[in-house]
Motif scaffolding. Structure first.
Motif, PDB file in Angstrom:
ATOM      1  N   PHE A 185       0.840  -0.728  -0.256  1.00  0.00           N
ATOM      2  CA  PHE A 185       0.186   0.198   0.420  1.00  0.00           C
ATOM      3  C   PHE A 185       0.922   1.051   0.211  1.00  0.00           C
ATOM      4  O   PHE A 185       0.772   2.572  -0.311  1.00  0.00           O
ATOM      5  CB  PHE A 185      -0.464   0.048   1.196  1.00  0.00           C
ATOM      6  CG  PHE A 185      -2.261  -1.056   1.150  1.00  0.00           C
ATOM      7  CD1 PHE A 185      -2.426  -0.810   0.030  1.00  0.00           C
ATOM      8  CD2 PHE A 185      -2.760  -1.391   2.763  1.00  0.00           C
ATOM      9  CE1 PHE A 185      -3.726  -2.341  -0.397  1.00  0.00           C
ATOM     10  CE2 PHE A 185      -3.846  -2.359   2.185  1.00  0.00           C
ATOM     11  CZ  PHE A 185      -4.194  -2.825   1.316  1.00  0.00           C
ATOM     12  N   GLU A 186       1.978   0.917   0.915  1.00  0.00           N
ATOM     13  CA  GLU A 186       3.288   2.488   0.880  1.00  0.00           C
ATOM     14  C   GLU A 186       3.448   2.448  -0.427  1.00  0.00           C
ATOM     15  O   GLU A 186       3.684   3.842  -1.069  1.00  0.00           O
ATOM     16  CB  GLU A 186       3.582   1.793   2.002  1.00  0.00           C
ATOM     17  CG  GLU A 186       5.056   3.275   1.940  1.00  0.00           C
ATOM     18  CD  GLU A 186       5.618   3.559   1.239  1.00  0.00           C
ATOM     19  OE1 GLU A 186       6.022   4.505   0.988  1.00  0.00           O
ATOM     20  OE2 GLU A 186       6.394   2.086   0.558  1.00  0.00           O
ATOM     21  N   MET A 229       3.970   6.258  -5.205  1.00  0.00           N
ATOM     22  CA  MET A 229       3.607   6.736  -6.570  1.00  0.00           C
ATOM     23  C   MET A 229       3.813   8.110  -6.964  1.00  0.00           C
ATOM     24  O   MET A 229       2.705   8.392  -7.655  1.00  0.00           O
ATOM     25  CB  MET A 229       2.964   5.750  -7.283  1.00  0.00           C
ATOM     26  CG  MET A 229       3.622   4.698  -7.323  1.00  0.00           C
ATOM     27  SD  MET A 229       4.889   4.199  -8.016  1.00  0.00           S
ATOM     28  CE  MET A 229       4.412   5.130  -9.616  1.00  0.00           C
ATOM     29  N   LEU A 230       1.581   8.574  -6.116  1.00  0.00           N
ATOM     30  CA  LEU A 230       1.483   9.308  -5.545  1.00  0.00           C
ATOM     31  C   LEU A 230       2.482  10.545  -5.986  1.00  0.00           C
ATOM     32  O   LEU A 230       2.196  11.517  -5.938  1.00  0.00           O
ATOM     33  CB  LEU A 230       0.129  10.030  -4.195  1.00  0.00           C
ATOM     34  CG  LEU A 230      -0.042  11.073  -4.547  1.00  0.00           C
ATOM     35  CD1 LEU A 230      -1.475  11.700  -5.532  1.00  0.00           C
ATOM     36  CD2 LEU A 230      -1.057  11.218  -3.322  1.00  0.00           C
ATOM     37  N   GLU A 231       3.275  10.526  -4.782  1.00  0.00           N
ATOM     38  CA  GLU A 231       4.388  11.966  -4.689  1.00  0.00           C
ATOM     39  C   GLU A 231       5.364  11.698  -5.775  1.00  0.00           C
ATOM     40  O   GLU A 231       5.307  12.494  -6.225  1.00  0.00           O
ATOM     41  CB  GLU A 231       5.066  11.320  -3.057  1.00  0.00           C
ATOM     42  CG  GLU A 231       6.150  12.318  -3.132  1.00  0.00           C
ATOM     43  CD  GLU A 231       7.625  11.680  -1.614  1.00  0.00           C
ATOM     44  OE1 GLU A 231       8.060  12.758  -1.397  1.00  0.00           O
ATOM     45  OE2 GLU A 231       7.222  10.372  -1.116  1.00  0.00           O
ATOM     46  N   ALA A 232       5.673  10.073  -6.062  1.00  0.00           N
ATOM     47  CA  ALA A 232       6.408  10.526  -7.705  1.00  0.00           C
ATOM     48  C   ALA A 232       5.639  11.261  -8.669  1.00  0.00           C
ATOM     49  O   ALA A 232       6.266  11.579  -9.283  1.00  0.00           O
ATOM     50  CB  ALA A 232       7.224   9.260  -8.011  1.00  0.00           C
ATOM     51  N   SER A 233       4.772  10.844  -8.819  1.00  0.00           N
ATOM     52  CA  SER A 233       3.907  11.284 -10.139  1.00  0.00           C
ATOM     53  C   SER A 233       3.295  12.820 -10.307  1.00  0.00           C
ATOM     54  O   SER A 233       3.487  13.070 -11.727  1.00  0.00           O
ATOM     55  CB  SER A 233       2.086  10.725  -9.943  1.00  0.00           C
ATOM     56  OG  SER A 233       2.785   9.590 -10.272  1.00  0.00           O
ATOM     57  N   ILE A 243       0.671  19.808  -2.726  1.00  0.00           N
ATOM     58  CA  ILE A 243       0.105  19.129  -2.687  1.00  0.00           C
ATOM     59  C   ILE A 243      -0.204  17.495  -2.294  1.00  0.00           C
ATOM     60  O   ILE A 243      -0.204  17.035  -1.185  1.00  0.00           O
ATOM     61  CB  ILE A 243      -1.916  19.222  -1.697  1.00  0.00           C
ATOM     62  CG1 ILE A 243      -1.302  21.725  -1.631  1.00  0.00           C
ATOM     63  CG2 ILE A 243      -2.488  19.252  -1.052  1.00  0.00           C
ATOM     64  CD1 ILE A 243      -2.871  21.615  -2.113  1.00  0.00           C
ATOM     65  N   CYS A 244      -0.453  17.616  -3.828  1.00  0.00           N
ATOM     66  CA  CYS A 244      -0.068  15.556  -3.681  1.00  0.00           C
ATOM     67  C   CYS A 244       0.889  15.464  -2.833  1.00  0.00           C
ATOM     68  O   CYS A 244       1.329  13.939  -2.798  1.00  0.00           O
ATOM     69  CB  CYS A 244      -0.580  15.374  -5.090  1.00  0.00           C
ATOM     70  SG  CYS A 244      -2.166  15.851  -5.705  1.00  0.00           S
ATOM     71  N   VAL A 245       2.058  16.484  -3.465  1.00  0.00           N
ATOM     72  CA  VAL A 245       3.184  15.540  -3.093  1.00  0.00           C
ATOM     73  C   VAL A 245       3.794  15.302  -1.430  1.00  0.00           C
ATOM     74  O   VAL A 245       4.046  14.795  -0.925  1.00  0.00           O
ATOM     75  CB  VAL A 245       4.534  16.576  -3.764  1.00  0.00           C
ATOM     76  CG1 VAL A 245       6.245  15.850  -3.552  1.00  0.00           C
ATOM     77  CG2 VAL A 245       4.928  15.923  -5.374  1.00  0.00           C
ATOM     78  N   ALA A 246       3.250  16.521  -0.809  1.00  0.00           N
ATOM     79  CA  ALA A 246       2.967  16.399   0.593  1.00  0.00           C
ATOM     80  C   ALA A 246       2.182  15.724   1.061  1.00  0.00           C
ATOM     81  O   ALA A 246       2.799  14.899   2.299  1.00  0.00           O
ATOM     82  CB  ALA A 246       2.601  17.914   1.457  1.00  0.00           C
ATOM     83  N   PHE A 247       0.463  15.465   0.449  1.00  0.00           N
ATOM     84  CA  PHE A 247       0.581  13.952   1.174  1.00  0.00           C
ATOM     85  C   PHE A 247       0.973  12.937   0.687  1.00  0.00           C
ATOM     86  O   PHE A 247       0.381  12.177   2.052  1.00  0.00           O
ATOM     87  CB  PHE A 247      -0.758  14.060   0.606  1.00  0.00           C
ATOM     88  CG  PHE A 247      -1.947  13.485   0.806  1.00  0.00           C
ATOM     89  CD1 PHE A 247      -3.094  13.571   1.995  1.00  0.00           C
ATOM     90  CD2 PHE A 247      -2.369  12.481  -0.212  1.00  0.00           C
ATOM     91  CE1 PHE A 247      -4.050  12.557   2.546  1.00  0.00           C
ATOM     92  CE2 PHE A 247      -3.722  11.176   0.476  1.00  0.00           C
ATOM     93  CZ  PHE A 247      -3.838  11.890   1.556  1.00  0.00           C
ATOM     94  N   LEU A 282       1.378  10.287   3.768  1.00  0.00           N
ATOM     95  CA  LEU A 282       0.711   9.270   3.276  1.00  0.00           C
ATOM     96  C   LEU A 282       1.490   7.829   3.403  1.00  0.00           C
ATOM     97  O   LEU A 282       1.092   6.769   3.871  1.00  0.00           O
ATOM     98  CB  LEU A 282      -0.201   8.844   2.382  1.00  0.00           C
ATOM     99  CG  LEU A 282      -0.915   7.800   1.805  1.00  0.00           C
ATOM    100  CD1 LEU A 282      -2.127   7.470   3.148  1.00  0.00           C
ATOM    101  CD2 LEU A 282      -1.797   8.170   0.890  1.00  0.00           C
ATOM    102  N   SER A 283       2.918   7.800   3.605  1.00  0.00           N
ATOM    103  CA  SER A 283       3.989   6.710   3.298  1.00  0.00           C
ATOM    104  C   SER A 283       4.437   7.051   4.777  1.00  0.00           C
ATOM    105  O   SER A 283       4.513   5.506   5.191  1.00  0.00           O
ATOM    106  CB  SER A 283       5.115   7.614   3.365  1.00  0.00           C
ATOM    107  OG  SER A 283       5.609   7.170   1.496  1.00  0.00           O
ATOM    108  N   THR A 284       4.402   7.515   5.242  1.00  0.00           N
ATOM    109  CA  THR A 284       4.190   7.969   7.485  1.00  0.00           C
ATOM    110  C   THR A 284       3.014   6.909   7.761  1.00  0.00           C
ATOM    111  O   THR A 284       3.697   6.218   8.343  1.00  0.00           O
ATOM    112  CB  THR A 284       4.938   9.132   7.228  1.00  0.00           C
ATOM    113  OG1 THR A 284       5.867  10.209   6.865  1.00  0.00           O
ATOM    114  CG2 THR A 284       4.779   9.381   9.033  1.00  0.00           C
ATOM    115  N   PHE A 285       1.665   7.286   6.913  1.00  0.00           N
ATOM    116  CA  PHE A 285       0.952   6.736   7.698  1.00  0.00           C
ATOM    117  C   PHE A 285       1.253   4.972   7.830  1.00  0.00           C
ATOM    118  O   PHE A 285       1.173   4.022   8.760  1.00  0.00           O
ATOM    119  CB  PHE A 285      -0.139   6.952   7.117  1.00  0.00           C
ATOM    120  CG  PHE A 285      -1.362   5.845   7.485  1.00  0.00           C
ATOM    121  CD1 PHE A 285      -2.190   6.523   8.874  1.00  0.00           C
ATOM    122  CD2 PHE A 285      -2.193   5.229   7.111  1.00  0.00           C
ATOM    123  CE1 PHE A 285      -3.257   5.982   9.001  1.00  0.00           C
ATOM    124  CE2 PHE A 285      -3.393   4.587   7.217  1.00  0.00           C
ATOM    125  CZ  PHE A 285      -3.633   4.280   7.992  1.00  0.00           C
TER     126      PHE A 285
END
Length: 482
Positions: free
Chosen positions: A101-102, A108-112, A134-138, A142-145
């Protein structure tokens, strides 16, 4: 037996190396991502062009950290299949899924969206670029979560049962939301944000100490102060809640954190150990300076406890943590740094309130800027110390109470693990000095105020206005975008 022991020890050292080194980089990207969202949002709201140049300057350090974080994290992932194959086989149905999931959701969200954040300044509208940031930071957070959810499950396994040495998931949501998860995620979230704020503040203080672009970096310091004034006390509070959870779910770890050998019975005063020299051979503390009643207040808000604080002697040596001195002082290092950072913020905010931190008065506070420069690396030390307490204090269990670390290691020849460990030491040394080299170049060069700004027709005119603004005694907003 000796070969197996050496393999386990070497595998643990290798995992510790990869974890400690890798942790340095996502700590800054996850926290700085939020700062970039704030600073870019301020640019869109106020039309103050200085905020735009702050976003461009600090994003360079973000990109550097992101790249090294990805490169240093790959060996960490491969170790689960190479050095810890029995562990992966036993808990992979849950642990592997969460790490998946991470990778698929968060990384992938951050990298995209990172490509848009880096290269999209002149290619997409400013609002769209902010959404990408915002998507990069989120994605980073989210990886941390997901990582903290997986690690918290190792601390308090839930949502299934072990059958014949293999974990069978019965409820994924219960496993993800295990008892340690919420406080662990919040503690790490605030830790990364606080560390990033003090890195940004420390670099800003370095410029102010040199009287270089004082109005520019006073602005970044003020944004840091507003955010840190909220984050620093919240981090201390969440850290307290995390310690309470250890008291409830991992009493052996609490005993190691306090170097407490004897049980403190319920109904008696519980003192907090300020300084101790633990001696595992004699199961005593050679030196032990205590503050009467404080441990009771920390755990139950009163000097006497309703429940006992179990001592290390309650467990057989094979069932309790070792390296007590490391755990004990790592915990106190984390506490001391948290208090120092909170105090530094308080003092700086007081000076700001009294003087306004105006550009023409900044030379009077060299001692304060040195305090911020000194604070820059302290957040990293606190994070590493916290993970030492968290993971070394969990021993001898890799899955607390269910699977021992010695049972989780692959049966590799010790010389094979030593070879890979040596290779990682060499590789990470190169990464570290490369990061120092390129990071110092970014900081030495400073912000480029001549960069074209989306919406402005004449970049040369903008450069003149920015340079004129740097000579003003205050930091009033520049002209708005055209």
């Amino acid at each position: 037996m000796l070969e197996s022991l050496n393999t386990v020890v070497l595998s643990r050292w290798q995992f510790a190396l990869t974890a400690i080194f890798h942790m340095l980089w996502p700590v800054l990207t996850t926290g700085m991502g939020i700062y970039l969202v704030v600073i870019e949002g301020l640019w869109l709201k106020t039309k103050n062009l200085t905020y735009y140049h702050h976003a461009r300057f600090w994003s360079k350090l973000y990109i550097l950290n992101f790249g090294i974080g990805v490169a240093s994290g790959l060996p960490m992932a491969f170790q689960f299949g190479l050095n810890w194959a029995p562990f992966s086989l036993a808990v992979g149905d849950f642990f592997g899924t969460v790490l998946g999931f991470e990778g698929t959701m968060a990384f992938m969200l951050e990298a995209s969206f990172l490509g848009i954040m880096v290269f999209g300044w002149q290619r997409v509208p400013p609002l769209m670029h902010w959404v990408a940031t915002i998507c990069v930071a989120f994605g980073a957070n989210l990886s941390t979560f997901w990582i903290l959810s997986a690690n918290s499950w190792l601390q308090t396994p839930a949502g299934g049962v072990f059958v014949d040495g293999k974990f069978q998931v019965q409820d994924y949501f219960q496993a993800i939301a295990n008892p340690f998860m919420v406080n662990s995620f919040l503690h790490m979230f605030f830790a990364t944000l606080e560390t990033s704020l003090f890195v940004i503040g420390g670099i800003s203080a370095w410029y102010l100490l040199q009287n270089r672009l004082p109005n520019f970096f006073t602005k970044s310091l003020k944004v840091v102060l507003v955010m840190a004034l909220i984050v620093a006390p919240l981090q201390i509070f969440v850290g307290h809640l995390s310690a309470e959870q250890v008291y409830r779910y991992q009493p052996a770890k609490l005993a190691a954190m306090e170097a407490q050998w004897e049980t403190i019975p319920a109904g008696t005063s519980a003192s907090w150990s300020l300084i101790a020299i633990p001696d595992e051979a004699t199961q005593t503390n050679k030196v032990d300076v205590k503050i009467p009643g404080l441990l009771g207040y920390l755990l139950e808000l009163k000097p006497t406890l309703d429940s006992p604080v179990l001592g290390l002697k309650e467990w057989a040596p094979s069932d309790r943590p070792h390296l007590i001195g490391l755990i004990y002082y790592s915990f106190r290092t984390m506490i001391a740094i948290g208090l120092y950072l909170a105090a530094l913020v308080s003092v700086t905010v007081f000076i700001w309130w009294r003087t306004g931190l105006a550009g023409d008065r900044l030379g009077n506070y060299k001692w304060l800027w040195w305090g911020w420069i000194f604070a820059g690396p302290l957040g990293y030390i606190a994070v590493e110390a916290g993970w030492i307490v968290r993971c070394v204090g969990r021993q001898p269990w890799i899955v607390y109470g269910q699977m021992r670390t010695a049972e989780a290691a692959s049966a590799l020849p010790p010389q094979v693990v030593l070879f890979s460990l040596s290779g990682l030491v060499a590789l990470y040394t190169i990464f570290f000095f490369a990061a120092l080299f390129f990071g110092s170049r970014i900081i030495q060069k400073g912000p480029n105020v001549a960069l074209p700004v989306p919406g402005l027709r004449n970049a040369e005119e903008l450069e003149i206005r920015i340079k004129m603004a740097e000579h003003q005694p205050d930091s009033r907003p520049l002209e708005t975008q055209q």
